[in-house]
Design an enzyme around this catalytic site. Structure first.
Site, PDB file in Angstrom:
ATOM      1  N   ASP A  64       0.853  -1.188   0.000  1.00  0.00           N
ATOM      2  CA  ASP A  64       0.000   0.000   0.000  1.00  0.00           C
ATOM      3  C   ASP A  64       0.893   1.243   0.000  1.00  0.00           C
ATOM      4  OD1 ASP A  64      -1.909   1.918   0.403  1.00  0.00           O
ATOM      5  OD2 ASP A  64      -2.178   1.468   2.540  1.00  0.00           O
ATOM      6  N   ASN A  66      -0.320   4.493  -0.294  1.00  0.00           N
ATOM      7  CA  ASN A  66      -0.957   5.754   0.133  1.00  0.00           C
ATOM      8  C   ASN A  66      -1.701   5.665   1.467  1.00  0.00           C
ATOM      9  OD1 ASN A  66      -3.087   4.234  -0.661  1.00  0.00           O
ATOM     10  ND2 ASN A  66      -3.957   5.717  -2.095  1.00  0.00           N
ATOM     11  N   ASP A  68      -4.143   3.830   2.619  1.00  0.00           N
ATOM     12  CA  ASP A  68      -5.577   3.533   2.782  1.00  0.00           C
ATOM     13  C   ASP A  68      -5.840   2.078   3.154  1.00  0.00           C
ATOM     14  OD1 ASP A  68      -5.088   2.238   0.409  1.00  0.00           O
ATOM     15  OD2 ASP A  68      -6.586   3.327  -0.770  1.00  0.00           O
ATOM     16  N   ASP A  72      -1.718  -1.183  -3.964  1.00  0.00           N
ATOM     17  CA  ASP A  72      -2.006  -0.448  -5.198  1.00  0.00           C
ATOM     18  C   ASP A  72      -0.862  -0.590  -6.202  1.00  0.00           C
ATOM     19  OD1 ASP A  72      -0.074   1.434  -4.111  1.00  0.00           O
ATOM     20  OD2 ASP A  72      -1.714   2.085  -2.802  1.00  0.00           O
ATOM     21  N   ASP A 242      -9.090 -15.761 -16.990  1.00  0.00           N
ATOM     22  CA  ASP A 242      -9.882 -16.250 -15.861  1.00  0.00           C
ATOM     23  C   ASP A 242     -10.976 -17.201 -16.337  1.00  0.00           C
ATOM     24  OD1 ASP A 242     -10.663 -15.755 -12.964  1.00  0.00           O
ATOM     25  OD2 ASP A 242     -12.535 -15.200 -13.949  1.00  0.00           O
ATOM     26  N   GLU A 305      -6.702 -20.195 -16.714  1.00  0.00           N
ATOM     27  CA  GLU A 305      -7.185 -20.848 -15.496  1.00  0.00           C
ATOM     28  C   GLU A 305      -8.045 -22.034 -15.912  1.00  0.00           C
ATOM     29  OE1 GLU A 305      -9.640 -20.221 -11.368  1.00  0.00           O
ATOM     30  OE2 GLU A 305     -10.331 -19.278 -13.196  1.00  0.00           O
TER      31      GLU A 305
HETATM   32  C1  GLC Z   1     -11.443 -17.363 -10.885  1.00  0.00           C
HETATM   33  C2  GLC Z   1     -10.653 -16.508  -9.928  1.00  0.00           C
HETATM   34  C3  GLC Z   1     -11.443 -16.352  -8.665  1.00  0.00           C
HETATM   35  C4  GLC Z   1     -12.749 -15.669  -8.992  1.00  0.00           C
HETATM   36  C5  GLC Z   1     -13.494 -16.422 -10.097  1.00  0.00           C
HETATM   37  C6  GLC Z   1     -14.607 -15.603 -10.665  1.00  0.00           C
HETATM   38  O1  GLC Z   1     -11.646 -18.632 -10.383  1.00  0.00           O
HETATM   39  O2  GLC Z   1      -9.388 -17.055  -9.720  1.00  0.00           O
HETATM   40  O3  GLC Z   1     -10.734 -15.623  -7.699  1.00  0.00           O
HETATM   41  O4  GLC Z   1     -13.550 -15.592  -7.853  1.00  0.00           O
HETATM   42  O5  GLC Z   1     -12.652 -16.741 -11.172  1.00  0.00           O
HETATM   43  O6  GLC Z   1     -14.117 -14.593 -11.486  1.00  0.00           O
END
Ligand code: GLC
Ligand code: CA
Length: 581
Positions: A64, A66, A68, A72, A242, A305
């Site tokens: 972090d 800044n 908060d 970032d 993803d 993924e």
């Molecule tokens: C993938 C990501 C996970 C997320 C899901 C929905 O599995 O790694 O963190 O919740 O997709 O986007």
């Protein structure tokens, strides 16, 4: 005959043939992909990602800048020297786009900007330039399957049944007052939500705030490919894609078979066999199209993924002609149930048997999984176990992905009460599933307040082990996990056998996992003792019989020693790497 052994003219001919359209009108393999591989092979070089070590950053928790309490982009930029010294080649940053943060960034409301809590586009450009200046590549996380329900596309789509964007998402009539079918969400409950305004249900594999896009609509495909181009134009080196297996659903919406072991009130992950909304064949043709987008930007990489049910399913993600994902994640390795030599050895052998010459990834931890440090800890040898895992990740043939904090032995820090939980799935399924907060806690930089992550109040707390397991303390300790990682990464970079040598398992000892990596000029022996007793690796009748070996690295001994004789002794929980001189 595979490409590697084909003389160049044949490779070029193959390239030409490969771009002739097939029955479906799509070229089997895009010219640039083929040419890139051919050129690399002709020059005797490899593409950068084949030997790279990737490092995953969860930006909310890295640094972090800044005060908060939320990490970032400028925080990441601040720590690039650390990553460079550590010796990683590429970082993958999980989503930092504008988002309502229901799923902490995986619910994107604008694909072409940066969420103000993480910084600005200018901050990103600076991060990218500074990373490149240090020879570190940068991968974005691209969420193709769904947007946030606050994305303007979805706001339009839900506004009326006749809106031009209606068909950008998956809308259906219910069955009386019930959802259109029995599909359930990964995060619990039905995968459908009724929108009272138009009286129809929309589909979401994840949270209801993450409506699935309709990838059967060409306008969606075009729009999403354009989002990828936006970042490729800015200079990113590729994407971690993803949830790619979710892109398509059965248009007839058949019910999924319900699994007999489903117990009401348990977590829903295994409640049904999602054959009709997961890993459909269309996913593969779609991903092959994406590689063509990348072709206009040479040198970029697609990581996916991928959670197929079998290793054969994983093989499919490389594409019929290696024209799909370059690096689909091999998550089977994260499923090895216990810290056991036989279990790891058989997983590695199974991977190699099925994937053959397809480059695999090695990963033990990420932002969705309990950290490997915690999963395999025995309470007494936790740090030694972490060093053995590190050795495996960084010496097996393939591309390793480290998760931030793995290199200092960060452990999971699960919430203690349901009130503390930030990840919605943890609140919903408490206490069976405590959610994913535990593996997402702030990076431990020092033993100061909040482990040096923030000067404010961190969004998640750090565990007591941050006192000892942090970058500052471990940098000073020659026997720390951090210094072990650094030495290992250095050794890997300098060793042709570790980078690209053939793999060979040695023996079938129940306590020792040992293997060779070999090129013509070098043989490397990796010996891992996964037990609390001394063990011996016999070397007679192996390629190392009668050879002199140098101890290049050990997790318990000083390196440099020259070893003679036809066996290698290993101390309890020792990881050692020996090389031929
Ligand atoms: C993938 C990501 C996970 C997320 C899901 C929905 O599995 O790694 O963190 O919740 O997709 O986007
Ligand atoms: Ca989908």
């Amino acid at each position: 005959m595979d490409d590697a052994r084909m003389p160049l003219p044949f490779v070029l001919l193959a390239a030409l043939l490969a771009v002739l359209p097939l029955g479906n009108g799509k070229p089997a393999r895009s010219p640039n992909a083929e040419m890139r591989v051919a050129q690399a092979q002709a020059a005797g070089t490899t593409l950068w990602w084949q030997n790279a070590v990737f490092y995953e950053i969860y930006p909310r928790s890295f640094k972090d800048s800044n005060g908060d309490g939320i990490g970032d982009l400028n925080g990441i930029t601040e720590k690039l020297d650390y990553l460079h010294d550590l010796g990683v080649d590429a970082i993958w940053i999980t989503p930092f786009y504008p988002s309502p943060q229901v799923d902490f960034g995986y619910d994107i409301s604008d694909y072409e900007n940066v969420d103000p809590q993480f910084g600005t586009l200018g901050d990103f450009d600076r991060l990218l330039a500074e990373a490149h200046r240090r020879d570190i590549k940068v991968l974005m996380d691209m969420v193709l399957n769904h947007t946030s329900d606050k994305h303007p596309w979805f706001i339009e789509s839900r506004s009326s049944r006749t809106n031009p964007k209606r068909d950008w998402y998956i809308w259906r009539d219910g069955k009386d007052a019930r959802p259109p079918n029995n599909w359930i969400s990964e995060f619990g409950g039905p995968a459908w939500t009724l929108d009272p305004k138009t009286g129809q249900w929309y589909y979401h594999f994840f949270y209801s705030q993450q409506p699935d896009l309709n990838w059967r609509n060409p306008a969606v495909e075009k729009a999403m490919f354009d989002q990828c181009r936006f970042w490729l134009e800015r200079g990113v080196d590729g994407f971690r894609l993803d949830a790619v297996a979710n892109l398509f659903e059965d248009p007839q919406l058949h019910d999924n078979p319900v699994l007999p072991e489903f117990v009401a009130g348990s977590t829903t992950e295994h409640a049904e066999n999602n054959v009709y909304n997961y890993d459909l064949p269309e996913v593969h043709t779609e991903l092959q199209g994406l590689l063509k987008v990348e072709d206009f930007y040479p040198g970029r990489v697609l990581v996916g993924e991928t959670w197929p049910k079998t290793m054969d399913g994983l093989l499919k993600y490389y594409g019929p002609d290696k024209n799909e994902l370059q690096l689909p994640f091999n998550f089977f390795f994260t499923k090895v149930p216990k810290f056991d030599a036989v279990a790891f050895r058989s997983e590695v052998e199974m991977t190699r048997k099925v994937l053959d010459d397809h480059p695999t990834t090695w990963v033990v931890s990420n932002h969705d999984l309990v950290r490997a440090y915690t999963r395999y800890a025995d309470g007494k040898h936790n740090d030694q176990i972490a060093k053995i895992l590190a050795t495996m990740l960084l010496t097996l043939p393939g591309t390793p992905f480290l998760y931030y904090g793995e290199e200092i032995g960060m452990q999971n820090n699960d919430p203690k009460t349901v009130e503390e939980v930030r990840d919605p799935v943890g609140r919903r399924e408490w206490p069976v599933n405590k959610g994913r907060d535990g593996e997402r806690t702030p990076m431990q930089w020092s033993s100061g307040p909040n482990a040096g992550f923030t000067s404010g109040k961190p969004w998640l707390g750090v565990p007591p082990s941050a006192e000892t397991h942090n970058v500052e303390a471990e940098s000073r300790d020659p026997s720390s996990i951090l210094n072990y990682y650094k030495a290992l990464l250095r050794l890997r970079r300098q060793s042709p056998a570790l980078l690209s040598g053939q793999y060979e398992t040695l023996g079938d000892d129940p306590h020792v996992f040992a293997y060779l990596r070999r090129t013509e000029s070098q043989t490397v022996l990796v010996g891992l003792n996964l037990s609390a007793e001394k063990q011996t690796i016999p070397l007679d009748k192996t390629a190392l019989e009668g050879r002199q070996l140098k101890l290049a690295l050990s997790s318990v001994r000083c390196p440099g020693q020259v070893l003679q004789g036809n066996e290698l002794e290993l101390a309890p929980f020792e990881a050692s790497i020996c090389t031929t001189p």
